[in-house]
Scaffold this motif. Structure first.
Motif, PDB file in Angstrom:
ATOM      1  N   LEU A 110       1.589   0.915   0.966  1.00  0.00           N
ATOM      2  CA  LEU A 110       1.852   1.182   2.379  1.00  0.00           C
ATOM      3  C   LEU A 110       1.617   2.659   2.670  1.00  0.00           C
ATOM      4  N   ARG A 156       4.089   2.783  13.184  1.00  0.00           N
ATOM      5  CA  ARG A 156       4.945   2.576  12.008  1.00  0.00           C
ATOM      6  C   ARG A 156       4.112   2.748  10.739  1.00  0.00           C
ATOM      7  N   CYS A 178       5.082   2.021   7.854  1.00  0.00           N
ATOM      8  CA  CYS A 178       5.394   0.914   6.930  1.00  0.00           C
ATOM      9  C   CYS A 178       4.598  -0.330   7.280  1.00  0.00           C
ATOM     10  N   LEU A 179       3.872  -0.318   8.405  1.00  0.00           N
ATOM     11  CA  LEU A 179       3.106  -1.503   8.808  1.00  0.00           C
ATOM     12  C   LEU A 179       1.607  -1.238   8.764  1.00  0.00           C
ATOM     13  N   ALA A 180       1.208  -0.307   7.915  1.00  0.00           N
ATOM     14  CA  ALA A 180      -0.217  -0.071   7.705  1.00  0.00           C
ATOM     15  C   ALA A 180      -0.408   0.241   6.233  1.00  0.00           C
ATOM     16  N   PHE A 181      -1.554  -0.110   5.714  1.00  0.00           N
ATOM     17  CA  PHE A 181      -1.875   0.224   4.331  1.00  0.00           C
ATOM     18  C   PHE A 181      -2.563   1.584   4.309  1.00  0.00           C
ATOM     19  N   VAL A 209      -4.990   2.621   2.660  1.00  0.00           N
ATOM     20  CA  VAL A 209      -6.453   2.540   2.670  1.00  0.00           C
ATOM     21  C   VAL A 209      -7.013   2.446   4.090  1.00  0.00           C
ATOM     22  N   GLN A 210      -6.194   1.956   5.014  1.00  0.00           N
ATOM     23  CA  GLN A 210      -6.661   1.818   6.397  1.00  0.00           C
ATOM     24  C   GLN A 210      -6.693   3.159   7.132  1.00  0.00           C
TER      25      GLN A 210
END
Lengths: 289, 152
Positions: free
Chosen positions: B21, B57, B59-62, B64-65
């Motif tokens: 995350l 957020r 915590c709501l994305a990786f 790598v993105q």
């Protein structure tokens, strides 16, 4: 509270994304804004082997009106972009009004319309708004596509007609004719929470001042977003007044199947539906110039 | 996989799993522990960062993105060592923090909010803060802090 391992694919074309989904089928999930899927992965409720990340597919990020007023929204258009679009606010104001109720700004920064509709949470606002707007969805698969009505898309909680290799690629919203008025209202325990009940109403005042068209849809009102066709039909040809709104509200309450939650019993949800349908119709009528 | 992410204007290159995350990248890979982690499902707001200037957020994305995007965290707010920016100073002056756990997320949410709306009224401030939880329930002092900045 951490996601399990997965293979991450981030294609930059729609064709490549569809090919990946066709190849991996059920093992793969499309990742749009991630505001529902990533929490599910953090809880390990969802453990896709392959994530096909659509965030680099620029061809899915659009929000534009055709010459005839039809609004086309790509699956990866973010909520923030849609709610800030002045043309959307002027021509399809219910979208912006309802988006203000969708979670919080931080979620709307990333969240997408396509991802939300594909997730098909019956408590979510947008699916009900799509029913009220009589929207259609373009579903794409490698080498083909079909267009389905919003009313035919949702099958149950988190279930849609999407096949394993399909993607909801585009939302098509027909123009609201002149004389139309819209409203979205909901009641939630706390700001930004899922609603205990929400109502989307679209009305059209005919040249004679009477109701020429009406569509009412509700969220948190059953296993899918719930249309209220009998309540809507009962308004046609009637004056737009407290009496006809009260009759429609009473009918709408009989057309839903609220499931209850820790926050609200089905009885209370039905009570809310009756009150909110009446208020939403009244507001929509006020706005129907 | 090897990625480079720009945080507060600095590029950080690390070899990470795709499932990492963004919040954990910030805290554990590059040591920027100012971004806090509360619920890890997008509800509490403690991990709010700016993603290309917009609050999101982490915590709501990786992680790598985030390649190719500008990430801003609470560490980037102060104008220099030992200094506070006006919003941080207002939090201190108005006692806008008790335990401080929610503070970084509050500050990042408000940084984006005030950039768009520099002189909000109290109702707009409360709406802007609706996605950040404070378990000390110190909301009134937080709102007071923002009102000070808004009046400046």
């Amino acid at each position: 509270m951490k996601p399990g391992p997965f293979e991450w694919q981030a294609p930059d074309s729609l064709e490549a994304a569809l090919a990946l989904k066709a190849r991996h089928g059920e093992a793969a999930r499309f990742l749009a804004g991630g505001q529902s899927l990533v929490p599910a992965m953090n809880f390990r409720v969802a453990q896709p082997a392959v994530l096909v990340d659509l965030n680099r597919v620029a061809a899915l990020d659009f929000c534009q009106f055709d010459a005839d007023g039809t609004l086309r929204i790509g699956a990866m258009a973010r909520y923030r972009r849609i709610e800030r679009d002045a043309a959307v606010a002027a021509r399809v104001p219910i979208l912006v009004e309802a988006l203000a109720e969708v979670a919080h700004p931080q979620i709307r920064t990333r969240g997408t319309l396509g991802g939300n509709l594909s997730h098909a949470d019956p408590a979510s606002e947008m699916p009900a708004v799509m029913l009220a707007l009589d929207a259609r969805f373009r579903l794409r698969r490698a080498g083909g596509e079909r267009v389905v009505a919003a009313a035919d898309f949702f099958l149950g909680p988190l279930a849609t007609v999407l096949a394993e290799d399909e993607m909801l690629a585009e939302v098509i919203i027909p123009p609201l004719p002149s004389g139309s008025g819209t409203a979205f209202l909901e009641v939630a325990r706390r700001r930004g929470d899922y609603a205990m009940m929400g109502v989307a109403a679209v009305l059209r005042r005919g040249p004679d001042g009477r109701c020429a068209e009406a569509r009412i849809a509700l969220c948190s009102a059953g296993p899918t977003p719930m249309a209220a066709p009998r309540a809507s039909e009962a308004l046609i040809g009637r004056g737009l007044n407290a009496e006809s709104f009260a009759e429609a509200a009473a009918l709408a309450v009989t057309e839903i199947a609220p499931m209850g939650s820790v926050q609200a019993s089905p009885t209370y949800q039905r009570h809310l539906a009756g009150v909110l349908v009446g208020r939403a119709l009244s507001l929509a009528a006020e706005r129907a110039a | 996989m090897k990625i480079t992410i720009r945080v507060n204007g600095v590029g950080y290159t690390r070899d990470v799993e795709p499932r990492l995350l963004l919040s954990d990248f910030l805290r554990h890979e590059i040591g920027l522990t100012g971004t806090h982690v509360g619920c890890e499902h997008g509800v509490c707001g403690a991990c709010t960062i700016l993603w290309d200037g917009e609050p999101a957020r982490s915590c709501l994305a990786f992680a790598v993105q985030a390649e190719g995007h500008e990430i801003s965290t609470v560490e980037g707010l102060a104008p220099g060592p030992g200094k506070l920016n006006p919003l941080q100073q207002a939090f201190q002056d108005a006692h806008g923090l008790q335990c401080g756990y929610c503070t970084p997320g509050m500050l990042m949410t408000l940084t984006a909010f005030l950039a768009e709306n520099p002189h909000p009224d109290e109702a707009q401030i409360r709406e802007a803060l609706s996605g950040n939880l404070c378990r000390c329930t110190g909301y009134q002092h937080i709102v007071d802090a923002v009102l000070r900045v808004a009046a400046a």
